[in-house]
Design an enzyme around this catalytic site. Structure first.
Site, short mmCIF file in Angstrom:
data_model
loop_
_atom_site.label_atom_id
_atom_site.label_comp_id
_atom_site.label_asym_id
_atom_site.label_seq_id
_atom_site.Cartn_x
_atom_site.Cartn_y
_atom_site.Cartn_z
CD GLU A 252 -6.30 94.50 -7.75
OE1 GLU A 252 -5.30 95.06 -7.26
OE2 GLU A 252 -6.24 93.72 -8.73
CG PHE B 72 3.34 104.96 -9.90
CD1 PHE B 72 3.69 104.12 -10.96
CD2 PHE B 72 3.15 104.39 -8.65
CE1 PHE B 72 3.85 102.76 -10.77
CE2 PHE B 72 3.31 103.03 -8.45
CZ PHE B 72 3.66 102.21 -9.51
CD GLN B 73 0.05 101.37 -8.62
OE1 GLN B 73 -0.22 101.67 -7.46
NE2 GLN B 73 0.35 100.13 -8.99
CE LYS C 134 0.08 106.73 0.71
NZ LYS C 134 1.28 106.09 0.11
CG MET D 193 -23.28 79.35 -24.58
SD MET D 193 -24.67 78.17 -24.67
CE MET D 193 -25.11 78.01 -22.95
#
Length: 587
Positions: A57, A119-120, A169, A485
């Protein structure tokens, strides 16, 4: 009007807004949206919204950034709830820091489960509140269409930035009527794009009277569109003033222009930083006086009056006090300055003495570097890449680190939207997905990610994305086997105690690329450089080049942290202010 599901409303709104591409990764909390996209594809064929399946993602957000910056259109991201949303936070923050228009659509658990640690589940709105321009939690499908249109308005108007729309949802499944809204008139968000005439006239008067002016330009000019860059070129022509730029503003003025001083700031040129220091007038346009530009604030441009032009009112007087503040779109403001200058028939100022001093600073040749012939200097690799590709005007993306600064210093950009890099947040792993997004938006363009061997591994799984969509992206790795760096700072500040900066256990990038279906090339010696680059360019598919460069090369010039913007360490002998006798005579 017939009622539609929230998911169908979302897809129809995106279609009405002209969205062509969505970068995303599916999950349970967005399956109704993915099903709506599937049905949209079946119904609309080639005119349907195209979905690009990334492998992480974070890569979706960077790809959307690359798409937005290379095309001028807002990037769109679709991810699921919980880890899908939290994985996107880095890219959202990156877009906020660099003013990139992006709309991120996240799934959420059903409204009845919000707050139950389902959940999630994650508090996406709370998490992203401070790294977005605005965010929404939509609990009513009847509001969804209006919210989507408003989100795009906010993301693309004023100072661009990311907006998050969190959709539970059950809202995606519930039905409502959708009607395309008219022009968006937000009650409180009304950015000022046109400057007051009196302020433009005052700016022109100050510029005409200045003896040592400099135009300090930033990414705001790029964001204002190609016309803004054209107007900057005209302003530079009629005033004769030198021009410098932030990292994000490269390409607004052609690097080949004799008025171009190069990038300024921590790894900017000697002439740009000294001209800023000695100027009697600084005209800052679409830039925000970032700490990487100013160095120690109490020593920054002590004798200069400052005009600050920015569309973001909060950026003005935030860091450096302006003598004249102008809230406006950068392109519109520059255009107005040109019109006022010409209407008053101002002659081109005599800045010959100022340019004589600038020529003295240029004579230092601060971007020169040593070469032994036994190993490839990274600066030489960048210059060779530039010479081989400049006729094709490539889009260059970068990861973050030494290679990024070397690319900014040694790759000349003649036009806007050709330089895509992570500036404000400095996000390793940005370059490859950004290149994918840029290539999606510009299928016929040559797109090259200049990378380091450490940064490229942050999102190297996106090799699969380029393979899946047959994208001819090129990756050019400057491989010095260090987090360069970090190692450089450890050498200069921590007595060469290289704590965890050596890139141990590196993969064979050639074999890794081949495993993903890419062509792999390794360049190990200076005499292989030109042929290796030519081989890369000759291949019509994706190519990964592992260019082995000098391990301990440092990126100079450099302003040490906390130092004044003229306290520069130069390449010649890594001490401050080194210049030859010719340069001293000119100064």
């Amino acid at each position: 009007m017939t009622e539609k599901s929230g998911a169908d409303i979302l897809v129809e709104a995106l279609t009405d807004l002209g969205v062509e591409v969505v970068f995303g990764y599916p999950g349970g909390a967005v399956l109704p949206i993915y099903d709506a996209l599937f049905k949209n594809g079946a119904a609309r064929g080639d005119r349907a919204i195209r979905h690009i399946l990334v492998r992480h993602e974070q890569a979706a957000t960077h790809a959307a950034e690359g798409y937005a910056r290379a095309t001028g259109k807002p990037g769109v991201v679709l991810v699921t709830s919980g880890p899908g949303a939290t994985n996107a936070v880095t890219g959202i923050t990156d877009a906020l820091m660099d003013s990139i228009p992006m709309v991120v659509i996240t799934g959420q658990v059903p409204t009845t489960l919000i707050g139950s640690d389902a959940f999630q589940e994650a508090d996406t709105v709370g998490i992203t509140r401070h790294c977005t321009k605005h965010n929404y939690l939509v609990k009513d499908p009847a509001r969804l269409g209006d919210v989507v249109h408003e989100a795009f308005h906010i993301a693309t108007s004023g100072r661009p930035g990311p907006v998050v729309i969190d959709i539970p949802k059950d809202v995606q499944v519930a039905t409502a009527k959708y009607r395309k809204p008219g022009p968006i008139q937000h009650k409180t968000y009304r950015p000022q794009v046109k400057a007051e005439r009196s302020l433009i006239e005052a700016a022109v008067d100050m510029l005409a009277a200045a003896e040592r002016p400099i135009l300090y330009t930033g990414g705001g000019i790029i964001n204002a569109g190609p016309a803004a860059s054209q107007m900057l070129r005209e302003l530079a022509r009629i005033t004769g003033a030198p021009v410098t730029s932030t990292l994000m503003g490269l390409g607004a003025l052609p690097a080949s222009s004799p008025q171009w001083l190069g990038m300024l700031g921590m790894h900017g040129t000697y002439e740009a930083n000294h001209a800023m220091n000695q100027a009697d007038l600084i005209v800052a346009i679409g830039a925000r006086f970032d700490d990487r530009v100013t160095g120690r604030l109490d020593a920054f441009a002590p004798n200069a009056r400052k005009i600050h032009i920015d569309i973001d009112r909060s950026s003005i007087n935030k860091i450096v006090r302006a003598d004249l503040s102008i809230v406006a779109d950068a392109g519109r403001a520059i255009e107005d300055m040109v019109l006022v200058w010409k209407s008053r028939q101002h002659p081109k100022p005599d800045l010959s003495e100022w340019w004589r001093r600038i020529d003295g600073w240029r004579a230092v040749r601060c971007l020169d570097f040593p070469e032994s012939g036994a190993e490839i200097m990274p600066q030489r690799a960048i210059r060779a890449l530039y010479e081989a590709t400049k006729a094709r005007a490539p889009i260059i993306t970068t990861e973050v680190g030494q290679h990024q600064m070397w690319a900014a210093q040694h790759f000349g950009f003649e036009a806007p939207n050709k330089w895509l890099t992570s500036g404000g947040l400095g996000t390793m792993g940005y370059g490859l997905p950004a290149a994918i997004g840029a290539q999606i938006g510009n299928p016929g363009a040559l797109v090259i990610d200049i990378a380091g061997e450490a940064s490229i591994q942050m999102n190297i799984q996106e090799l699969a994305t380029a393979t899946q969509y047959r994208l001819p992206v090129k990756i050019f790795i400057l491989n010095n086997e260090y987090m360069g760096m970090v190692r450089q700072w450890q050498e200069l500040t921590y007595e060469s105690r290289y704590a965890e900066s050596y890139s141990d256990s590196l993969p064979d990038f050639v074999k890794l690329g081949e495993a993903y279906g890419w062509k792999g090339i390794r360049i190990e010696r200076p005499d292989q450089l030109d042929a290796g680059i030519a081989d890369m360019l000759a291949h019509d598919g994706p190519v990964i080049v592992d260019c082995m460069v000098a391990k301990l090369a440092n990126c100079f010039p450099m302003i040490p942290s906390g130092a004044a913007h003229t306290d520069m360490i130069l390449q010649a002998n890594e001490v401050s202010g080194t210049m030859d006798d010719e340069a001293k005579a000119l100064v």
